[in-house]
Design a protein around this motif. Structure first.
Motif, PDB file in Angstrom:
ATOM      1  N   HIS A 157      44.287  35.542  53.010  1.00 20.28           N
ATOM      2  CA  HIS A 157      44.780  34.213  54.296  1.00 20.28           C
ATOM      3  C   HIS A 157      45.691  33.824  54.621  1.00 20.28           C
ATOM      4  O   HIS A 157      46.033  34.225  55.707  1.00 20.28           O
ATOM      5  N   LEU A 158      47.162  33.902  53.633  1.00 19.12           N
ATOM      6  CA  LEU A 158      48.216  33.464  54.382  1.00 19.12           C
ATOM      7  C   LEU A 158      49.144  34.390  54.547  1.00 19.12           C
ATOM      8  O   LEU A 158      50.132  34.394  55.407  1.00 19.12           O
ATOM      9  N   LEU A 159      48.884  35.852  54.218  1.00 23.51           N
ATOM     10  CA  LEU A 159      49.477  36.941  55.133  1.00 23.51           C
ATOM     11  C   LEU A 159      49.213  37.446  57.098  1.00 23.51           C
ATOM     12  O   LEU A 159      49.994  37.622  56.968  1.00 23.51           O
ATOM     13  N   MET A 160      47.780  36.885  56.444  1.00 25.32           N
ATOM     14  CA  MET A 160      46.939  37.583  58.118  1.00 25.32           C
ATOM     15  C   MET A 160      47.955  35.977  58.361  1.00 25.32           C
ATOM     16  O   MET A 160      48.141  36.671  60.003  1.00 25.32           O
ATOM     17  N   THR A 161      47.399  35.203  58.174  1.00 23.55           N
ATOM     18  CA  THR A 161      47.617  33.764  59.204  1.00 23.55           C
ATOM     19  C   THR A 161      49.369  33.478  58.940  1.00 23.55           C
ATOM     20  O   THR A 161      49.975  32.540  59.701  1.00 23.55           O
ATOM     21  N   HIS A 162      50.893  33.409  58.119  1.00 25.51           N
ATOM     22  CA  HIS A 162      51.749  33.460  57.943  1.00 25.51           C
ATOM     23  C   HIS A 162      51.656  32.016  58.100  1.00 25.51           C
ATOM     24  O   HIS A 162      53.175  31.473  58.723  1.00 25.51           O
ATOM     25  N   LYS A 163      50.914  30.804  57.755  1.00 24.90           N
ATOM     26  CA  LYS A 163      50.983  29.326  58.217  1.00 24.90           C
ATOM     27  C   LYS A 163      51.371  29.376  56.874  1.00 24.90           C
ATOM     28  O   LYS A 163      50.316  28.836  55.619  1.00 24.90           O
ATOM     29  N   LEU A 164      52.821  29.085  56.514  1.00 24.10           N
ATOM     30  CA  LEU A 164      53.423  28.313  54.481  1.00 24.10           C
ATOM     31  C   LEU A 164      54.264  27.417  55.527  1.00 24.10           C
ATOM     32  O   LEU A 164      54.698  26.846  53.868  1.00 24.10           O
ATOM     33  N   ASP A 165      54.185  26.497  56.060  1.00 19.25           N
ATOM     34  CA  ASP A 165      54.922  25.336  56.858  1.00 19.25           C
ATOM     35  C   ASP A 165      54.740  24.068  55.779  1.00 19.25           C
ATOM     36  O   ASP A 165      55.544  23.338  55.507  1.00 19.25           O
ATOM     37  N   LYS A 166      53.202  24.243  55.311  1.00 17.97           N
ATOM     38  CA  LYS A 166      52.999  23.222  54.635  1.00 17.97           C
ATOM     39  C   LYS A 166      53.047  23.123  53.483  1.00 17.97           C
ATOM     40  O   LYS A 166      52.068  22.136  52.926  1.00 17.97           O
ATOM     41  N   VAL A 167      52.414  24.421  52.709  1.00 17.23           N
ATOM     42  CA  VAL A 167      51.793  24.985  51.933  1.00 17.23           C
ATOM     43  C   VAL A 167      52.934  24.498  50.699  1.00 17.23           C
ATOM     44  O   VAL A 167      54.001  25.042  51.127  1.00 17.23           O
ATOM     45  N   ALA A 168      52.937  23.948  49.404  1.00 19.63           N
ATOM     46  CA  ALA A 168      54.106  23.394  48.306  1.00 19.63           C
ATOM     47  C   ALA A 168      54.352  24.587  48.039  1.00 19.63           C
ATOM     48  O   ALA A 168      55.017  23.938  46.473  1.00 19.63           O
ATOM     49  N   MET A 169      52.753  24.733  47.150  1.00 19.99           N
ATOM     50  CA  MET A 169      52.580  25.547  46.080  1.00 19.99           C
ATOM     51  C   MET A 169      51.233  26.274  45.512  1.00 19.99           C
ATOM     52  O   MET A 169      50.120  25.433  47.192  1.00 19.99           O
ATOM     53  N   ILE A 170      51.113  27.433  45.008  1.00 18.71           N
ATOM     54  CA  ILE A 170      50.253  27.491  44.887  1.00 18.71           C
ATOM     55  C   ILE A 170      50.009  27.425  43.227  1.00 18.71           C
ATOM     56  O   ILE A 170      50.664  27.955  42.390  1.00 18.71           O
ATOM     57  N   TYR A 171      48.440  27.111  42.671  1.00 13.76           N
ATOM     58  CA  TYR A 171      48.362  27.503  41.535  1.00 13.76           C
ATOM     59  C   TYR A 171      46.504  28.416  40.978  1.00 13.76           C
ATOM     60  O   TYR A 171      45.505  27.850  41.614  1.00 13.76           O
ATOM     61  N   PHE A 172      47.162  29.414  40.815  1.00 11.74           N
ATOM     62  CA  PHE A 172      45.956  30.334  40.287  1.00 11.74           C
ATOM     63  C   PHE A 172      45.828  29.940  38.698  1.00 11.74           C
ATOM     64  O   PHE A 172      46.495  30.257  37.580  1.00 11.74           O
ATOM     65  N   TYR A 173      44.277  29.928  38.445  1.00 13.93           N
ATOM     66  CA  TYR A 173      43.728  30.478  37.490  1.00 13.93           C
ATOM     67  C   TYR A 173      43.036  31.624  37.386  1.00 13.93           C
ATOM     68  O   TYR A 173      42.149  31.891  37.703  1.00 13.93           O
ATOM     69  N   ALA A 174      43.529  32.611  36.432  1.00 16.06           N
ATOM     70  CA  ALA A 174      42.747  33.761  35.895  1.00 16.06           C
ATOM     71  C   ALA A 174      42.554  34.492  37.081  1.00 16.06           C
ATOM     72  O   ALA A 174      41.306  35.483  37.505  1.00 16.06           O
ATOM     73  N   THR A 175      43.445  34.511  37.734  1.00 14.60           N
ATOM     74  CA  THR A 175      42.933  35.395  38.922  1.00 14.60           C
ATOM     75  C   THR A 175      43.699  36.801  39.138  1.00 14.60           C
ATOM     76  O   THR A 175      44.946  36.946  38.169  1.00 14.60           O
ATOM     77  N   PRO A 176      42.465  38.459  39.241  1.00 15.43           N
ATOM     78  CA  PRO A 176      43.311  39.553  38.425  1.00 15.43           C
ATOM     79  C   PRO A 176      43.723  40.062  40.205  1.00 15.43           C
ATOM     80  O   PRO A 176      43.810  40.995  39.908  1.00 15.43           O
ATOM     81  N   THR A 177      44.802  39.421  39.894  1.00 14.19           N
ATOM     82  CA  THR A 177      46.317  39.783  40.950  1.00 14.19           C
ATOM     83  C   THR A 177      46.293  41.752  40.749  1.00 14.19           C
ATOM     84  O   THR A 177      46.518  42.192  41.462  1.00 14.19           O
ATOM     85  N   ASN A 178      46.535  42.366  39.361  1.00 13.60           N
ATOM     86  CA  ASN A 178      46.321  43.513  39.291  1.00 13.60           C
ATOM     87  C   ASN A 178      44.880  43.785  39.091  1.00 13.60           C
ATOM     88  O   ASN A 178      44.451  45.111  38.561  1.00 13.60           O
ATOM     89  N   GLY A 179      44.069  43.645  38.919  1.00 10.72           N
ATOM     90  CA  GLY A 179      42.530  44.061  39.259  1.00 10.72           C
ATOM     91  C   GLY A 179      42.030  44.313  37.407  1.00 10.72           C
ATOM     92  O   GLY A 179      42.853  43.446  36.392  1.00 10.72           O
ATOM     93  N   VAL A 180      40.583  44.189  37.704  1.00 13.03           N
ATOM     94  CA  VAL A 180      40.019  43.687  36.268  1.00 13.03           C
ATOM     95  C   VAL A 180      39.562  45.386  35.724  1.00 13.03           C
ATOM     96  O   VAL A 180      38.427  45.818  37.276  1.00 13.03           O
ATOM     97  N   GLU A 181      39.169  45.739  34.568  1.00 13.45           N
ATOM     98  CA  GLU A 181      38.613  47.553  34.350  1.00 13.45           C
ATOM     99  C   GLU A 181      37.155  46.446  34.137  1.00 13.45           C
ATOM    100  O   GLU A 181      35.494  47.317  34.759  1.00 13.45           O
ATOM    101  N   ILE A 182      36.841  45.291  34.388  1.00  8.81           N
ATOM    102  CA  ILE A 182      34.986  45.161  34.091  1.00  8.81           C
ATOM    103  C   ILE A 182      34.646  45.069  36.045  1.00  8.81           C
ATOM    104  O   ILE A 182      33.818  45.190  35.665  1.00  8.81           O
ATOM    105  N   ALA A 183      35.190  44.746  36.995  1.00 10.32           N
ATOM    106  CA  ALA A 183      34.582  45.297  37.538  1.00 10.32           C
ATOM    107  C   ALA A 183      34.227  46.190  38.268  1.00 10.32           C
ATOM    108  O   ALA A 183      33.163  46.151  38.898  1.00 10.32           O
ATOM    109  N   ASN A 184      34.445  47.110  37.728  1.00 12.53           N
ATOM    110  CA  ASN A 184      34.351  48.744  37.954  1.00 12.53           C
ATOM    111  C   ASN A 184      32.892  49.032  36.744  1.00 12.53           C
ATOM    112  O   ASN A 184      32.447  50.122  37.285  1.00 12.53           O
ATOM    113  N   ILE A 185      32.975  48.321  35.830  1.00 13.94           N
ATOM    114  CA  ILE A 185      31.683  48.399  35.404  1.00 13.94           C
ATOM    115  C   ILE A 185      30.419  46.937  35.672  1.00 13.94           C
ATOM    116  O   ILE A 185      28.949  47.509  35.931  1.00 13.94           O
ATOM    117  N   ALA A 186      30.889  45.994  35.957  1.00 14.38           N
ATOM    118  CA  ALA A 186      29.977  45.103  36.825  1.00 14.38           C
ATOM    119  C   ALA A 186      29.523  45.804  38.390  1.00 14.38           C
ATOM    120  O   ALA A 186      28.375  45.251  38.522  1.00 14.38           O
TER     121      ALA A 186
END
Length: 433
Positions: A157-186
């Motif tokens: 979303h942010l890469l599409m819109t470039h709307k960062l003017d008011k964004v102070a921070m992002i907190y990622f909880y267990a985000t698979p930024t590099n992907g996960v092997e389990i997705a191949n199984i699921a």
């Protein structure tokens, strides 16, 4: 090949990969159970998959800060815990943040056994919801809190819109930024195309593009990005999102003693799953913006505040002075601040010194004004103070003061501070009241 050699080959494959095979079976069962548990959560209305969004708590939902919650695949509102004690409810009812923080939840259609919007389409839906609900317009600062695949949706979303003017921070909880092997199984038991977004980085063009585009976007790299990873396996010894994937593209990393499902279900406010987020939010947004509120709507005229305004604070100094459209603002300032090291410094009253000849005044926070100008902000209205001493308010809200500089550069080479006294006098409407 003889029957015996074939048997030995299969035995060799079993012993070499038994952990993955057993883990895969466990995950397939877990996916099925999760789907059954969440089946009512991924709603459709009249057969059409639903996108839902709502604020937690009551009120007008125009507080200084909003936290936007985005769940992951197969998730819904139960992702954040039981309704009465969920993460969003815990946040808006926190006495330490009283009157300062709204919680907004984005919920999308994510079934286990049917097709649905992919990550890029979900990013477009998120943008539409934020725009329709005027989330960005109604708040001073925006913080995103994402679980699992929700972090991929946000980055897209942010890469599409470039709307960062008011964004102070992002907190990622267990985000698979590099992907996960389990997705191949699921994918064996689920037809949801959202799983493809979480295939391992090698061969996953979406994740590769997300990372490349993020790393080449200077403002995104500077945005505080906190990442929490699961330090407890979800089933057996299986971690849904391993640490190596959850900590990619992060400013700071923290291990949470919780599994993938429980990592965003803090039982109380002193639990690190909650307290680490609030601490990070205070650092990113600015403590002054989150201090317990005093009653400002009933402040009598004239309203006066004396504050210190550091040069190295991009979010500015949030004051407790409430301004109504049409009010008259008067300022006096004393002190020195510098931008660009010591190559440019303000005059003693906070007005700009001589800007460097190669600096473009269009690149600064308030376009058309020089570097080092004392500027103010009320909601989305920015105005230059400089040598002006009487300014008519064009917006209603709390007054924020800051130095004019290029976005994303405040913490690098700015220094000094000035003492500002601001007085708000009643405009014509205030005098009639």
């Amino acid at each position: 090949m003889t029957e015996k050699s074939t048997e030995l080959t299969w035995l060799g494959i079993w012993f070499k990969n038994r952990a993955k095979i057993i883990g895969g079976v466990i995950v397939i069962v877990a996916v099925g159970v999760t789907a059954i548990m969440n089946w009512p959560g991924s709603k459709s209305i009249g057969g059409v998959p639903a996108v839902e969004a709502s604020y937690a708590g009551s009120g007008d939902h125009k507080k200084p800060v909003v936290v936007v919650f985005i769940h992951g695949i197969f998730g819904d509102k139960s992702t954040w815990g039981r309704q009465e004690s969920s993460f969003p409810e815990m946040l808006v009812s926190d006495p330490a943040l009283s009157g300062k923080v709204d919680a907004f939840s984005f919920r999308y259609y994510t079934p286990a056994f049917q097709s649905a919007a992919n990550v890029s389409q979900l990013a477009v839906q998120l943008d539409g919801v934020l725009e329709d609900k005027e989330v960005m317009q109604d708040h001073e600062k925006v913080v995103f809190l994402c679980h699992s695949m929700g972090g991929l949706v946000l980055r897209r979303h942010l890469l599409m819109t470039h709307k960062l003017d008011k964004v102070a921070m992002i907190y990622f909880y267990a985000t698979p930024t590099n992907g996960v092997e389990i997705a191949n199984i699921a994918k064996v038991v689920s037809s949801n195309p959202q799983l493809r977004a979480m295939f391992p980085l090698e061969g996953n063009e979406l994740l590769q593009n997300l990372q490349d585009d993020w790393l080449h976007w200077e403002e995104a790299r500077r945005l505080p990005s906190y990442c929490a990873y699961e330090a407890v396996p979800t089933v057996g010894n299986i971690f849904i999102v391993p640490q190596s994937s959850a900590r990619a593209l992060c400013s700071e990393v923290y291990p949470m003693n919780a599994n993938h499902m429980q990592i965003v279900k803090p039982p109380r406010r002193d639990d690190p799953r909650y307290s680490r987020f609030v601490t990070a939010m205070r650092k990113a947004v600015g403590a002054s913006l989150l201090n317990p509120a005093t009653t400002i709507s009933d402040q009598p005229y004239p309203r006066t505040v004396a504050v210190e305004v550091p040069g190295a604070r991009e979010q500015g100094t949030y004051t407790e002075v409430f301004v109504k459209k049409g009010d008259v603002l008067r300022f006096s300032a004393r002190g020195i601040w510098c931008w660009g090291g010591t190559s440019g410094c303000s005059d003693a009253d906070g007005t700009p010194g001589r800007p460097k000849a190669d600096e473009d005044p269009e690149a600064v926070m308030l376009k058309g004004q020089h570097f080092g100008t004392l500027i103010g902000r009320v909601k989305d209205w920015y105005f230059a103070i400089g040598t002006s001493r009487a300014i008519e308010a064009k917006e209603t809200g709390n007054l924020v003061l800051l130095m004019n500089d290029r976005k994303g550069t405040y913490d690098f080479d700015n220094s000094g501070s000035i003492q500002v006294t601001a007085t708000v006098e009643a405009g014509m409407s205030g005098r009639r009241e």
